[in-house]
Design a protein around this motif. Structure first.
Motif, PDB file in Angstrom:
ATOM      1  N   VAL A   1       0.893  -1.421   0.358  1.00  0.00           N
ATOM      2  CA  VAL A   1      -0.173   0.271  -0.208  1.00  0.00           C
ATOM      3  C   VAL A   1       0.861   0.838  -0.399  1.00  0.00           C
ATOM      4  O   VAL A   1       1.432   1.412   0.678  1.00  0.00           O
ATOM      5  CB  VAL A   1      -1.280  -0.597   1.312  1.00  0.00           C
ATOM      6  N   TRP A   2       1.608   1.501  -1.112  1.00  0.00           N
ATOM      7  CA  TRP A   2       1.806   2.941  -1.512  1.00  0.00           C
ATOM      8  C   TRP A   2       1.304   4.424  -0.872  1.00  0.00           C
ATOM      9  O   TRP A   2       0.777   4.416  -1.904  1.00  0.00           O
ATOM     10  CB  TRP A   2       3.331   2.834  -2.798  1.00  0.00           C
ATOM     11  N   ASN A   3       2.475   5.232  -0.163  1.00  0.00           N
ATOM     12  CA  ASN A   3       2.031   5.830  -0.169  1.00  0.00           C
ATOM     13  C   ASN A   3       2.755   6.800   0.761  1.00  0.00           C
ATOM     14  O   ASN A   3       3.775   6.665   0.775  1.00  0.00           O
ATOM     15  CB  ASN A   3       0.396   6.249   0.602  1.00  0.00           C
ATOM     16  N   ASP A   4       2.926   8.422   0.959  1.00  0.00           N
ATOM     17  CA  ASP A   4       3.784   8.989   1.575  1.00  0.00           C
ATOM     18  C   ASP A   4       4.248   8.169   2.995  1.00  0.00           C
ATOM     19  O   ASP A   4       5.626   8.430   3.011  1.00  0.00           O
ATOM     20  CB  ASP A   4       3.117  10.605   1.897  1.00  0.00           C
ATOM     21  N   GLN A   5       3.532   8.144   3.405  1.00  0.00           N
ATOM     22  CA  GLN A   5       3.871   7.525   4.399  1.00  0.00           C
ATOM     23  C   GLN A   5       4.724   5.932   4.809  1.00  0.00           C
ATOM     24  O   GLN A   5       5.523   5.624   5.616  1.00  0.00           O
ATOM     25  CB  GLN A   5       2.598   7.172   5.467  1.00  0.00           C
ATOM     26  N   ARG A   6       4.535   4.882   3.755  1.00  0.00           N
ATOM     27  CA  ARG A   6       4.829   4.031   3.352  1.00  0.00           C
ATOM     28  C   ARG A   6       6.479   4.739   3.077  1.00  0.00           C
ATOM     29  O   ARG A   6       6.999   4.157   3.431  1.00  0.00           O
ATOM     30  CB  ARG A   6       4.702   3.262   2.750  1.00  0.00           C
ATOM     31  N   ARG A   7       6.736   5.783   2.436  1.00  0.00           N
ATOM     32  CA  ARG A   7       7.959   6.176   1.248  1.00  0.00           C
ATOM     33  C   ARG A   7       9.124   6.541   2.673  1.00  0.00           C
ATOM     34  O   ARG A   7       9.489   5.940   2.979  1.00  0.00           O
ATOM     35  CB  ARG A   7       8.237   6.939   0.875  1.00  0.00           C
ATOM     36  N   GLU A   8       7.840   7.196   3.604  1.00  0.00           N
ATOM     37  CA  GLU A   8       8.827   7.460   5.015  1.00  0.00           C
ATOM     38  C   GLU A   8       9.516   6.788   5.697  1.00  0.00           C
ATOM     39  O   GLU A   8      10.791   6.278   6.605  1.00  0.00           O
ATOM     40  CB  GLU A   8       8.226   9.052   6.643  1.00  0.00           C
ATOM     41  N   GLN A   9       8.822   5.051   6.050  1.00  0.00           N
ATOM     42  CA  GLN A   9       8.746   3.988   6.752  1.00  0.00           C
ATOM     43  C   GLN A   9       9.665   3.340   6.611  1.00  0.00           C
ATOM     44  O   GLN A   9      10.487   3.095   6.762  1.00  0.00           O
ATOM     45  CB  GLN A   9       7.548   3.512   6.695  1.00  0.00           C
ATOM     46  N   VAL A  10       9.890   3.337   4.735  1.00  0.00           N
ATOM     47  CA  VAL A  10      10.616   2.328   4.288  1.00  0.00           C
ATOM     48  C   VAL A  10      12.083   3.178   3.779  1.00  0.00           C
ATOM     49  O   VAL A  10      13.471   3.117   4.401  1.00  0.00           O
ATOM     50  CB  VAL A  10      10.362   2.087   3.210  1.00  0.00           C
ATOM     51  N   LEU A  11      12.143   4.796   3.898  1.00  0.00           N
ATOM     52  CA  LEU A  11      13.666   5.356   3.901  1.00  0.00           C
ATOM     53  C   LEU A  11      14.364   5.252   5.669  1.00  0.00           C
ATOM     54  O   LEU A  11      15.063   5.169   5.653  1.00  0.00           O
ATOM     55  CB  LEU A  11      13.320   6.765   3.726  1.00  0.00           C
ATOM     56  N   LYS A  12      13.176   5.066   6.815  1.00  0.00           N
ATOM     57  CA  LYS A  12      13.715   5.445   8.169  1.00  0.00           C
ATOM     58  C   LYS A  12      14.632   3.894   8.429  1.00  0.00           C
ATOM     59  O   LYS A  12      15.792   3.162   9.004  1.00  0.00           O
ATOM     60  CB  LYS A  12      12.967   5.602   8.982  1.00  0.00           C
ATOM     61  N   LEU A  13      13.364   2.369   7.662  1.00  0.00           N
ATOM     62  CA  LEU A  13      13.869   1.267   7.820  1.00  0.00           C
ATOM     63  C   LEU A  13      14.975   1.090   6.661  1.00  0.00           C
ATOM     64  O   LEU A  13      16.295   0.359   7.133  1.00  0.00           O
ATOM     65  CB  LEU A  13      13.075   0.088   7.054  1.00  0.00           C
ATOM     66  N   ALA A  14      15.393   1.810   5.619  1.00  0.00           N
ATOM     67  CA  ALA A  14      16.258   0.852   5.217  1.00  0.00           C
ATOM     68  C   ALA A  14      17.776   1.834   5.401  1.00  0.00           C
ATOM     69  O   ALA A  14      18.955   1.052   5.399  1.00  0.00           O
ATOM     70  CB  ALA A  14      16.094   1.696   3.528  1.00  0.00           C
ATOM     71  N   ALA A  15      17.674   3.221   6.126  1.00  0.00           N
ATOM     72  CA  ALA A  15      19.235   4.016   6.578  1.00  0.00           C
ATOM     73  C   ALA A  15      19.111   2.493   7.848  1.00  0.00           C
ATOM     74  O   ALA A  15      20.384   2.438   8.416  1.00  0.00           O
ATOM     75  CB  ALA A  15      18.081   4.742   6.730  1.00  0.00           C
ATOM     76  N   TYR A  16      18.106   2.701   8.829  1.00  0.00           N
ATOM     77  CA  TYR A  16      18.517   1.811   9.675  1.00  0.00           C
ATOM     78  C   TYR A  16      19.435   0.149   9.773  1.00  0.00           C
ATOM     79  O   TYR A  16      20.349  -0.160   9.500  1.00  0.00           O
ATOM     80  CB  TYR A  16      17.572   0.995  10.904  1.00  0.00           C
ATOM     81  N   ALA A  17      18.847  -0.833   8.182  1.00  0.00           N
ATOM     82  CA  ALA A  17      19.241  -1.575   7.599  1.00  0.00           C
ATOM     83  C   ALA A  17      21.010  -1.386   7.099  1.00  0.00           C
ATOM     84  O   ALA A  17      21.431  -2.544   7.445  1.00  0.00           O
ATOM     85  CB  ALA A  17      17.715  -2.280   6.521  1.00  0.00           C
ATOM     86  N   ARG A  18      21.003  -0.335   6.729  1.00  0.00           N
ATOM     87  CA  ARG A  18      22.334  -0.156   6.162  1.00  0.00           C
ATOM     88  C   ARG A  18      22.964   0.308   6.894  1.00  0.00           C
ATOM     89  O   ARG A  18      24.268  -0.977   7.156  1.00  0.00           O
ATOM     90  CB  ARG A  18      22.302   0.601   5.265  1.00  0.00           C
ATOM     91  N   ASP A  19      22.927   1.293   7.949  1.00  0.00           N
ATOM     92  CA  ASP A  19      23.677   1.381   9.153  1.00  0.00           C
ATOM     93  C   ASP A  19      24.330   0.169   9.925  1.00  0.00           C
ATOM     94  O   ASP A  19      25.409  -0.355  10.945  1.00  0.00           O
ATOM     95  CB  ASP A  19      23.705   2.617  10.261  1.00  0.00           C
ATOM     96  N   CYS A  20      23.544  -0.759   9.636  1.00  0.00           N
ATOM     97  CA  CYS A  20      23.612  -2.563  10.816  1.00  0.00           C
ATOM     98  C   CYS A  20      24.026  -3.188  10.382  1.00  0.00           C
ATOM     99  O   CYS A  20      25.225  -4.118  11.073  1.00  0.00           O
ATOM    100  CB  CYS A  20      21.727  -2.657  11.901  1.00  0.00           C
ATOM    101  N   GLY A  21      24.301  -3.340   8.832  1.00  0.00           N
ATOM    102  CA  GLY A  21      25.046  -4.027   7.870  1.00  0.00           C
ATOM    103  C   GLY A  21      23.832  -4.938   7.994  1.00  0.00           C
ATOM    104  O   GLY A  21      24.469  -6.601   7.847  1.00  0.00           O
ATOM    105  N   ALA A  22      22.296  -5.352   8.188  1.00  0.00           N
ATOM    106  CA  ALA A  22      21.548  -6.088   7.115  1.00  0.00           C
ATOM    107  C   ALA A  22      21.512  -6.587   5.656  1.00  0.00           C
ATOM    108  O   ALA A  22      21.614  -5.307   4.320  1.00  0.00           O
ATOM    109  CB  ALA A  22      20.176  -5.420   7.950  1.00  0.00           C
ATOM    110  N   GLU A  23      21.507  -7.553   5.557  1.00  0.00           N
ATOM    111  CA  GLU A  23      21.111  -7.638   3.939  1.00  0.00           C
ATOM    112  C   GLU A  23      20.098  -6.996   3.236  1.00  0.00           C
ATOM    113  O   GLU A  23      20.256  -6.826   1.743  1.00  0.00           O
ATOM    114  CB  GLU A  23      21.295  -9.250   3.366  1.00  0.00           C
ATOM    115  N   GLY A  24      18.958  -7.220   3.736  1.00  0.00           N
ATOM    116  CA  GLY A  24      17.846  -6.461   3.157  1.00  0.00           C
ATOM    117  C   GLY A  24      16.493  -6.874   4.398  1.00  0.00           C
ATOM    118  O   GLY A  24      16.470  -6.252   5.816  1.00  0.00           O
ATOM    119  N   LEU A  25      15.803  -6.348   3.936  1.00  0.00           N
ATOM    120  CA  LEU A  25      14.323  -5.529   4.765  1.00  0.00           C
ATOM    121  C   LEU A  25      12.873  -6.559   3.822  1.00  0.00           C
ATOM    122  O   LEU A  25      12.975  -6.921   3.516  1.00  0.00           O
ATOM    123  CB  LEU A  25      13.967  -4.718   4.215  1.00  0.00           C
ATOM    124  N   VAL A  26      12.503  -7.642   5.349  1.00  0.00           N
ATOM    125  CA  VAL A  26      11.259  -8.103   4.918  1.00  0.00           C
ATOM    126  C   VAL A  26      10.444  -7.186   4.748  1.00  0.00           C
ATOM    127  O   VAL A  26      10.280  -6.526   5.373  1.00  0.00           O
ATOM    128  CB  VAL A  26      11.382  -9.669   6.236  1.00  0.00           C
TER     129      VAL A  26
END
Length: 273
Positions: free
Chosen positions: A76-101
């Motif tokens: 369900v794509w919207n501005d809230q989802r974009r904000e959510q994924v940008l936050k999670l993606a930055a955390y994933a990158r910085d903690c060394g995760a390979e991806g997002l479920v």
């Protein structure tokens, strides 16, 4: 099965442990990978643990972070989802995760038609792909087998991934629980990036009544056919991790979770020998 089994621990297997305790649990079981979550109160990520701390604690013990679980509802794509994924993606990158479920909308009140759901899925994947590429992450799409779910079967996800040109950045999560609930028969080992395993032992419960609370560690009484599902995946080329993801309170309250997981590992190794 001659292929070695590679086990990982999803944070859901022991949500009451501290992060150092959870990492030590993985080490003690010779599991060299974990998944962390953003939906558990009182532990990382919800407790504000910096991603660098996760990275350093894991690196010190030789543990890799497979994923953050999960972006919801990713389709369900919207501005809230974009904000959510940008936050999670930055955390994933910085903690060394390979991806997002990434989990789809699971809501009986979802008013969308199948055509609208399909269009929404492709829109979301189209928007997510460049974000994931920029952060050098994979998107692990996890269909949920519940009848009310907007994306129940992996075939629909595969068709959408191919349609938007996302084969480089999207992978499937094969969840043995959801595969069984969806009465799904197709396997996509070449596109599977992660396998979630859990067992259900209530043989009397109607299929459409089984929920996350039924999910325990895989043992002799499992009715989901975990061993057969894993055998099919390994026989057809899957070489990734099997990540324990039991949701049942009975598992979370065990006095010796290490022994219980060890017994499940031993059971699966014997069943797949």
């Amino acid at each position: 099965m001659s292929q070695p089994l590679r086990f990982a621990l999803n944070r859901m297997v022991a949500p009451r442990l501290s992060l150092p305790e959870f990492i030590n649990l993985a080490v003690s079981l010779k599991a060299d990978a974990i998944e962390i979550r953003n939906d558990l109160k009182g532990v990382e990520i919800e407790d504000g643990t910096p991603p660098q701390e996760v990275r350093e604690l894991c690196a010190a013990q030789g543990i890799k972070v497979l994923s953050i679980n999960a972006l919801y509802p990713f389709d369900v794509w919207n501005d809230q989802r974009r904000e959510q994924v940008l936050k999670l993606a930055a955390y994933a990158r910085d903690c060394g995760a390979e991806g997002l479920v990434m989990c789809p909308l699971n809501d009986p009140a979802d008013p969308r038609s199948e055509a609208e759901r399909s269009a929404g899925l492709r829109t979301a994947l189209t928007q997510l792909a460049p974000i994931l590429r920029e952060h050098r992450l994979l998107g692990f799409i996890e269909p949920l087998g519940f009848e009310e779910c907007a994306l129940r079967r992996k075939r629909v996800a595969v068709d959408a991934i191919r349609a938007i040109g996302g084969l480089d950045v999207f992978r499937l999560v094969h969840d043995t629980f959801h595969h069984h609930l969806a009465s799904e028969h197709e396997f996509f080992p070449e596109l599977t990036g992660l396998v979630h395993i859990s067992g259900v032992e209530d043989a009397q419960a109607p299929l459409n009544s089984i929920r996350d609370g039924h999910r325990v560690l895989v043992g002799e009484a499992d009715i989901l056919g975990n061993a057969a599902q894993i055998d099919t995946l390994l026989s057809s080329g899957y070489r990734g991790y099997l990540s324990f993801e039991p949701f049942a309170d009975s598992v979370h309250g065990l006095a010796d979770i290490r022994q219980a997981i060890g017994a499940s590992i031993a059971h699966l190794r014997q069943a797949l020998a």
